[in-house]
Design an enzyme around this catalytic site. Structure first.
Site, PDB file in Angstrom:
ATOM      1  CE1 TYR A 141      45.010  42.858  43.514  1.00 54.49           C
ATOM      2  CE2 TYR A 141      46.057  44.990  43.812  1.00 54.49           C
ATOM      3  CZ  TYR A 141      45.782  43.903  43.023  1.00 54.49           C
ATOM      4  OH  TYR A 141      46.276  43.845  41.726  1.00 54.49           O
ATOM      5  CE  LYS A 169      42.296  44.068  41.221  1.00 54.46           C
ATOM      6  NZ  LYS A 169      43.556  44.710  40.805  1.00 54.46           N
ATOM      7  CB  VAL A 212      39.601  45.875  39.551  1.00 56.21           C
ATOM      8  CG1 VAL A 212      40.652  46.982  39.640  1.00 56.21           C
ATOM      9  CG2 VAL A 212      38.625  46.015  40.713  1.00 56.21           C
TER      10      VAL A 212
END
Length: 309
Positions: A141, A169, A212
């Site tokens: 992330y 992400k 996301v």
């Protein structure tokens, strides 16, 4: 869930807001309503205890209980990604262990925060220890705005040796960085998922496996429609939907506070009867002008005929 299966959970991975009571305890009834609402809205996976979930303001036990409750509520309908980020590797490994106990399908981890990790060897050590200490998939992330550093491309290349690190992400909002990720990895087993909603169009047209988007909490059908349009290569519809997303997200500026998007999105869900608008403190509540705009967007969303599943 193996690497192949977790990357099949492509599409809209909603970073779930965390419904809490006034005393900041978990509101399990509202959590169930919210999870059912976004799944019925067509999202492809749930991400619990991410930035939208206010994870850094909760203790270890709260985080574990929330992940476990989410897994039980979802009951296998979609994959559940569990956020395990913290300010040091040992603390992260404790969250990883809890995520495994809760039977989460994958874990999501940032660089450690507060003490920014700007040395590639430190970053590699952190992520490699996480990967080596779990058998379930790991999603990296990248969010330099809260971690004080970005995950370098050289670190990502080194981490490819870990087969359970299945993707990243990217919430940097850096178009060049995202473009480089997509250029390097879009034909590989390492999936790139975009977290910056303003780059949704670029991401989906350049090979991202999904989004996301926090905005999918109140408006899940908007994003499931966007992802379907991307699959169908309906670029005109994608552009139209992304313009609407940008219009709605102007509400993020209702006050000069990092938590503002979470605040008004929770308020929107409260106005729709899904979960209370309670936040962890401190936060700035929405004003009357913002509430009026929220209602306008709710009315649009609930009456728009093109958003059905």
């Amino acid at each position: 869930m193996n690497k192949e299966n977790v990357m099949k959970a492509e599409g809209i991975i909603v970073p779930l807001l965390t419904p809490v009571n006034e005393d900041e305890s978990i509101n399990n009834d509202a959590l169930e309503r919210l999870i059912n609402y976004v799944i019925e809205g067509g999202v492809n996976a749930i991400f619990v205890m991410g930035s939208s979930g206010e994870f850094a303001r909760f203790d270890t036990d709260f985080r574990f209980q929330t992940i476990r409750a989410a897994v039980e509520i979802v009951n296998g309908r979609v994959p559940v990604y569990a956020g395990v980020s913290d300010c040091g590797t040992k603390r992260v490994l404790r969250h990883v262990e809890n995520a495994e106990k809760a039977k989460a399908d994958a874990v999501v981890v940032t660089l450690p925060y507060y003490f920014p990790i700007r040395n590639d060897d430190e970053a590699y050590q952190h992520f490699s220890l996480v990967a080596a200490n779990t058998a379930i998939p790991v999603v990296l992330y990248n969010i330099p705005g809260t971690c004080g550093a970005a995950i370098s491309l050289s670190v990502l290349d080194r981490l490819q040796e870990y087969k359970n690190i299945v993707g990243i992400k990217d919430s940097s909002g850096n178009k060049d960085y995202l473009g480089e990720l997509l250029s390097r990895y879009h034909n590989s087993d390492f999936g790139v998922i975009a977290g910056a909603e303003e780059l949704s169009y670029e991401a989906l047209t350049q090979g991202a496996v999904g989004l996301v988007p926090s905005l999918a909490n109140p408006f899940p059908k908007l994003f499931s429609k966007l992802f379907r349009s991307a699959k169908q290569k309906d670029f005109q519809m994608m552009q139209k939907l992304c313009e609407k997303i940008d219009e709605i997200n102007r509400l993020n500026q209702f006050c000069n506070a990092w938590m503002a998007p979470n605040v008004w999105r929770k308020k929107a869900l409260e106005m729709m009867g899904i979960c209370p608008g309670n936040m962890t403190k401190p936060y700035v509540p929405v004003d009357k002008g913002a509430i009026n705009k929220i209602q306008e967007f709710i009315d649009w969303y609930q009456s728009e005929p093109g958003l059905e599943k």
